[in-house]
Motif scaffolding. Structure first.
Motif, PDB file in Angstrom:
ATOM      1  N   THR A  36       0.823  -1.222   0.000  1.00 34.60           N
ATOM      2  CA  THR A  36       0.000   0.000   0.000  1.00 34.60           C
ATOM      3  C   THR A  36       0.856   1.270   0.000  1.00 34.60           C
ATOM      4  O   THR A  36       0.395   2.319  -0.443  1.00 34.60           O
ATOM      5  CB  THR A  36      -0.986   0.030   1.190  1.00 34.60           C
ATOM      6  N   TYR A  40       0.588   5.282  -2.133  1.00 30.81           N
ATOM      7  CA  TYR A  40       0.869   6.660  -1.693  1.00 30.81           C
ATOM      8  C   TYR A  40       2.050   7.241  -2.469  1.00 30.81           C
ATOM      9  O   TYR A  40       2.083   8.427  -2.784  1.00 30.81           O
ATOM     10  CB  TYR A  40       1.114   6.699  -0.178  1.00 30.81           C
ATOM     11  N   GLU A  61      -5.614  14.816  -3.512  1.00 30.97           N
ATOM     12  CA  GLU A  61      -6.900  14.122  -3.695  1.00 30.97           C
ATOM     13  C   GLU A  61      -7.153  13.850  -5.182  1.00 30.97           C
ATOM     14  O   GLU A  61      -7.540  12.748  -5.574  1.00 30.97           O
ATOM     15  CB  GLU A  61      -8.038  14.967  -3.112  1.00 30.97           C
ATOM     16  N   SER A  90       0.255  11.426   2.298  1.00 35.98           N
ATOM     17  CA  SER A  90      -0.546  10.425   3.018  1.00 35.98           C
ATOM     18  C   SER A  90      -1.161  10.967   4.309  1.00 35.98           C
ATOM     19  O   SER A  90      -2.015  10.310   4.899  1.00 35.98           O
ATOM     20  CB  SER A  90       0.303   9.187   3.325  1.00 35.98           C
ATOM     21  N   PRO A  93      -6.427  13.590   4.921  1.00 37.57           N
ATOM     22  CA  PRO A  93      -7.580  12.680   5.045  1.00 37.57           C
ATOM     23  C   PRO A  93      -8.243  12.369   3.705  1.00 37.57           C
ATOM     24  O   PRO A  93      -8.663  11.226   3.469  1.00 37.57           O
ATOM     25  CB  PRO A  93      -8.546  13.448   5.961  1.00 37.57           C
ATOM     26  N   ARG A  96      -6.302   9.709   1.841  1.00 34.15           N
ATOM     27  CA  ARG A  96      -6.493   8.386   2.454  1.00 34.15           C
ATOM     28  C   ARG A  96      -7.874   7.831   2.102  1.00 34.15           C
ATOM     29  O   ARG A  96      -8.006   6.651   1.796  1.00 34.15           O
ATOM     30  CB  ARG A  96      -6.325   8.455   3.975  1.00 34.15           C
ATOM     31  N   LEU A 100      -8.825   4.270   0.169  1.00 36.01           N
ATOM     32  CA  LEU A 100      -9.346   3.248   1.080  1.00 36.01           C
ATOM     33  C   LEU A 100     -10.193   2.190   0.370  1.00 36.01           C
ATOM     34  O   LEU A 100     -10.028   0.986   0.604  1.00 36.01           O
ATOM     35  CB  LEU A 100     -10.157   3.925   2.194  1.00 36.01           C
ATOM     36  N   GLN A 103      -8.153  -0.331  -1.589  1.00 36.66           N
ATOM     37  CA  GLN A 103      -7.451  -1.287  -0.723  1.00 36.66           C
ATOM     38  C   GLN A 103      -8.417  -2.327  -0.158  1.00 36.66           C
ATOM     39  O   GLN A 103      -8.114  -3.520  -0.094  1.00 36.66           O
ATOM     40  CB  GLN A 103      -6.771  -0.548   0.433  1.00 36.66           C
ATOM     41  N   ASP A 119      -1.370   1.279   8.274  1.00 28.88           N
ATOM     42  CA  ASP A 119      -2.672   1.311   8.968  1.00 28.88           C
ATOM     43  C   ASP A 119      -3.562   0.154   8.540  1.00 28.88           C
ATOM     44  O   ASP A 119      -4.780   0.262   8.599  1.00 28.88           O
ATOM     45  CB  ASP A 119      -3.381   2.637   8.647  1.00 28.88           C
ATOM     46  N   VAL A 124      -7.603  -0.088   7.532  1.00 28.60           N
ATOM     47  CA  VAL A 124      -8.010  -0.650   6.233  1.00 28.60           C
ATOM     48  C   VAL A 124      -8.715  -1.996   6.425  1.00 28.60           C
ATOM     49  O   VAL A 124      -9.808  -2.202   5.895  1.00 28.60           O
ATOM     50  CB  VAL A 124      -6.790  -0.792   5.277  1.00 28.60           C
ATOM     51  N   ASP A 172       4.629  10.065  10.025  1.00 22.75           N
ATOM     52  CA  ASP A 172       3.673   8.954   9.851  1.00 22.75           C
ATOM     53  C   ASP A 172       3.020   8.559  11.186  1.00 22.75           C
ATOM     54  O   ASP A 172       1.852   8.166  11.208  1.00 22.75           O
ATOM     55  CB  ASP A 172       4.367   7.726   9.239  1.00 22.75           C
ATOM     56  N   ALA A 178      -5.304   7.901  10.751  1.00 18.33           N
ATOM     57  CA  ALA A 178      -4.670   6.598  10.518  1.00 18.33           C
ATOM     58  C   ALA A 178      -3.149   6.631  10.708  1.00 18.33           C
ATOM     59  O   ALA A 178      -2.389   6.276   9.809  1.00 18.33           O
ATOM     60  CB  ALA A 178      -5.014   6.089   9.107  1.00 18.33           C
TER      61      ALA A 178
END
Ligand code: DC
Length: 212
Positions: A36, A40, A61, A90, A93, A96, A100, A103, A119, A124, A172, A178
């Motif tokens: 994952t 990112y 985004e 990353s 929000p 992510r 999501l 994933q 996360d 996830v 991170d 997350a």
């Protein structure tokens, strides 16, 4: 009857050994594998290619929403500066959220998958049948990364790699959404003094007991 789907979550900081372990587990159990961090990184590459700022949430985004499979093949995907930019994008929000669904769909596709990231066990795939969290000392991780870069023909200065890794860990782990952390029900392993085979064997014993 629906085919059972197995999910294995492998989380941890950079160079903790999670990618190596996740690939080996996927091979062993015949599951799909998703790195994952690569998603990112691909978002970061798209933002940088368009001259955007990774700190700008809207650019991130848009890049995440328009991500294409070929973005994961970018030649500079594994570069250290892309890792830093990925850590910045990353934290948004909306980035992510945009990644999501992909994933979760990947994890839900039979026969199941091993996903590695930051996360997976917490956000996830909180329902994953097995969760593993790897860590190692900063010095060891920096040494591993220098070695890995050298194998790819990239010479680097260890003190600089270490500093960048420390910055990335702080970002991170410290972000609001997350953050990097072990799920409460994860098997945690410090890989500082363990070989990849030892990590794999311990993971296998734990998974065998969990998935019985
Ligand atoms: O694992 P990596 O070094 O390729 O990840 C690059 C960055 O992507 C990492 O610094 C933080 C982010 N990332 C994340 O926020 N969540 C994930 N599940 C995976 C990676």
């Amino acid at each position: 009857m629906a085919e059972p789907v197995v999910t294995i979550a492998v989380d941890g900081p950079a160079a903790s050994g999670k990618g190596t372990l996740a690939r080996r587990l996927a091979d062993h159990f015949g599951l799909n594998h998703l790195d994952t961090g690569g998603l990112y990184r691909a978002v970061a590459v798209r933002v940088l290619r368009q001259g955007g700022d990774p700190a700008d949430e809207a650019s991130g985004e848009t890049a995440a929403q328009n991500l294409e499979t070929q973005d994961l093949e970018a030649p500079n995907l594994r570069a250290e500066e892309v890792g830093q930019a990925a850590s910045i994008v990353s934290a948004h929000p909306k980035v992510r959220a945009a990644l999501l669904i992909y994933q979760r769909d990947f994890a839900a596709t039979p026969p199941g998958a091993v996903l590695d990231g930051r996360d997976i066990g917490t956000v996830v795939c909180p329902e994953a049948g097995a969760k593993i969290y790897l860590d190692a000392s900063l010095e060891t991780r920096a040494k591993r990364r220098v070695k890995e870069l050298r194998l790819r023909g990239v010479e680097s200065i260890e003190s600089r790699v270490l500093q960048e890794m420390q910055d990335r860990d702080a970002r991170d782990s410290g972000r609001a959404v997350a953050p990097l952390k072990a799920a409460e029900d994860a098997l945690t392993m410090d890989t500082t003094d363990l070989s990849p085979d030892e990590v794999f064997d311990r993971a296998l014993s734990y998974i065998a007991a969990r998935l019985e």
